[in-house]
Motif scaffolding. Structure first.
Motif, PDB file in Angstrom:
ATOM      1  N   GLY A  25      -0.968   1.921   6.882  1.00 11.36           N
ATOM      2  CA  GLY A  25      -2.085   2.380   6.053  1.00 11.36           C
ATOM      3  C   GLY A  25      -2.329   1.474   4.867  1.00 11.36           C
ATOM      4  N   ALA A  26      -1.263   1.073   4.199  1.00 12.11           N
ATOM      5  CA  ALA A  26      -1.404   0.201   3.039  1.00 12.11           C
ATOM      6  C   ALA A  26      -1.984  -1.150   3.434  1.00 12.11           C
ATOM      7  N   ARG A  27      -1.568  -1.670   4.566  1.00 14.04           N
ATOM      8  CA  ARG A  27      -2.085  -2.965   5.017  1.00 14.04           C
ATOM      9  C   ARG A  27      -3.567  -2.865   5.349  1.00 14.04           C
ATOM     10  N   ARG A  28      -3.950  -1.759   5.991  1.00 10.92           N
ATOM     11  CA  ARG A  28      -5.370  -1.590   6.335  1.00 10.92           C
ATOM     12  C   ARG A  28      -6.218  -1.517   5.067  1.00 10.92           C
ATOM     13  N   LEU A  29      -5.771  -0.763   4.078  1.00 10.42           N
ATOM     14  CA  LEU A  29      -6.523  -0.633   2.826  1.00 10.42           C
ATOM     15  C   LEU A  29      -6.598  -1.968   2.089  1.00 10.42           C
ATOM     16  N   ALA A  30      -5.494  -2.708   2.086  1.00 12.22           N
ATOM     17  CA  ALA A  30      -5.499  -4.012   1.417  1.00 12.22           C
ATOM     18  C   ALA A  30      -6.458  -4.971   2.105  1.00 12.22           C
ATOM     19  N   ALA A  31      -6.501  -4.928   3.453  1.00 10.90           N
ATOM     20  CA  ALA A  31      -7.416  -5.801   4.194  1.00 10.90           C
ATOM     21  C   ALA A  31      -8.862  -5.471   3.876  1.00 10.90           C
ATOM     22  N   GLU A  32      -9.141  -4.222   3.509  1.00 10.28           N
ATOM     23  CA  GLU A  32     -10.502  -3.806   3.145  1.00 10.28           C
ATOM     24  C   GLU A  32     -10.812  -4.044   1.673  1.00 10.28           C
ATOM     25  N   GLY A  33      -9.839  -4.606   0.935  1.00 12.50           N
ATOM     26  CA  GLY A  33     -10.051  -4.867  -0.484  1.00 12.50           C
ATOM     27  C   GLY A  33      -9.856  -3.653  -1.369  1.00 12.50           C
ATOM     28  N   ARG A  34      -9.290  -2.588  -0.847  1.00  8.12           N
ATOM     29  CA  ARG A  34      -9.070  -1.345  -1.608  1.00  8.12           C
ATOM     30  C   ARG A  34      -7.634  -1.362  -2.125  1.00  8.12           C
ATOM     31  N   LEU A  39      -1.986   0.320  -2.947  1.00  5.56           N
ATOM     32  CA  LEU A  39      -0.791   0.455  -3.780  1.00  5.56           C
ATOM     33  C   LEU A  39      -0.266   1.884  -3.725  1.00  5.56           C
ATOM     34  N   ALA A  40      -1.168   2.849  -3.772  1.00  8.79           N
ATOM     35  CA  ALA A  40      -0.755   4.251  -3.719  1.00  8.79           C
ATOM     36  C   ALA A  40      -0.161   4.608  -2.357  1.00  8.79           C
ATOM     37  N   ALA A  41      -0.630   3.951  -1.297  1.00 11.05           N
ATOM     38  CA  ALA A  41      -0.154   4.254   0.054  1.00 11.05           C
ATOM     39  C   ALA A  41       1.101   3.474   0.430  1.00 11.05           C
ATOM     40  N   LEU A  42       1.494   2.538  -0.417  1.00 12.54           N
ATOM     41  CA  LEU A  42       2.647   1.695  -0.091  1.00 12.54           C
ATOM     42  C   LEU A  42       3.931   2.515  -0.139  1.00 12.54           C
ATOM     43  N   PRO A  43       4.780   2.404   0.886  1.00 16.04           N
ATOM     44  CA  PRO A  43       6.056   3.125   0.861  1.00 16.04           C
ATOM     45  C   PRO A  43       6.898   2.699  -0.336  1.00 16.04           C
ATOM     46  N   PRO A  44       7.729   3.589  -0.861  1.00 13.97           N
ATOM     47  CA  PRO A  44       8.575   3.232  -2.009  1.00 13.97           C
ATOM     48  C   PRO A  44       9.577   2.140  -1.644  1.00 13.97           C
TER      49      PRO A  44
END
Length: 235
Positions: A25-34, A39-44
């Motif tokens: 999820g974090a990678r998908r959001l980062a690829a979209e520029g979000r 950052l919020a979706a990144l695992p701890p």
């Protein structure tokens, strides 16, 4: 520099994501520029990836954002990206790793040097004796590309990845010049035997072999132990 930052974020997730949790999820959001959502979706526990996303979320350009990554990790991530592209060339010729093509840069196993293959038919007997092998690039700033059909594939990959040689001069990590690596390696002094394991009467298999400098024994063991279910896809 933008390509370097994208490479760093992607390689960082590839290197640490499985150990720390699902980064899909974090990678998908980062690829979209979000970046803030990523950052919020990144695992701890992914501190390096978090630092990079935090800089991007603040609106920092990619060339500055990658300064949040420690130098040794930045070089590691870019090296991982180089290796990932190299593996694409290996996969493309997996069924014929020892077969030369006109235009190849053949790797001399005894010298660590390469030479142009003008006639694959002429040089193939040496390849059959594992004296030479086809090579593929670890892309970098000063890399020699092959000719003929192999060179066309290498240039196609550069174009598909939107890469230029200067992209491997990464701020904070220095210059990665690139090199040619053989598509196969000689495995010598091989020995396989059954050995006792402990005092309970059980046995194990001991495998002995010698590799050239810079090669990884884990790669050979992976080939020995893999099954149809665990083998990577071809092509």
């Amino acid at each position: 520099a933008d390509a370097a930052a994208d490479t760093t974020a992607d390689a960082a997730a590839d290197t640490t994501g499985d150990a720390a949790g699902d980064t899909t999820g974090a990678r998908r959001l980062a690829a979209e520029g979000r970046y803030a959502e990523a950052l919020a979706a990144l695992p701890p526990g992914l501190r390096t990836e978090g630092a990079l996303l935090r800089e991007l979320a603040r609106g920092r350009p990619a060339a500055r954002a990658i300064s949040a990554v420690p130098r040794h990790l930045l070089r590691l991530f870019v090296s991982a990206y180089q290796s990932r592209i190299f593996n694409r060339f290996v996969a493309a010729r997996l069924d014929a790793l020892g077969t030369l093509q006109d235009g190849d840069l053949a790797y001399l196993h005894d010298r660590g040097a390469v030479f142009d293959v003008e006639s694959a038919a002429t040089e193939q007997p040496r390849a059959d004796r594992l004296l030479i092998s086809p090579s593929a690039p670890l892309f970098g700033t000063r890399l020699l590309l092959a000719g003929g059909a192999p060179g066309e594939r290498e240039r196609d990959v550069l174009a598909a990845e939107d890469l230029r040689p200067e992209d491997f001069r990464v701020p904070g990590a220095g210059e990665l010049r690139g090199e040619r690596r053989p598509l196969r390696i000689p495995v010598t002094a091989t020995d396989v035997r059954e050995v006792p394991r402990g005092d309970d009467g059980e046995h194990a298999i001991a495998v002995h072999f010698t590799l050239p400098r810079g090669c990884f024994a884990t790669a050979v063991l992976g080939e020995i132990l893999k099954t149809a279910a665990t083998a990577p896809p071809r092509g």
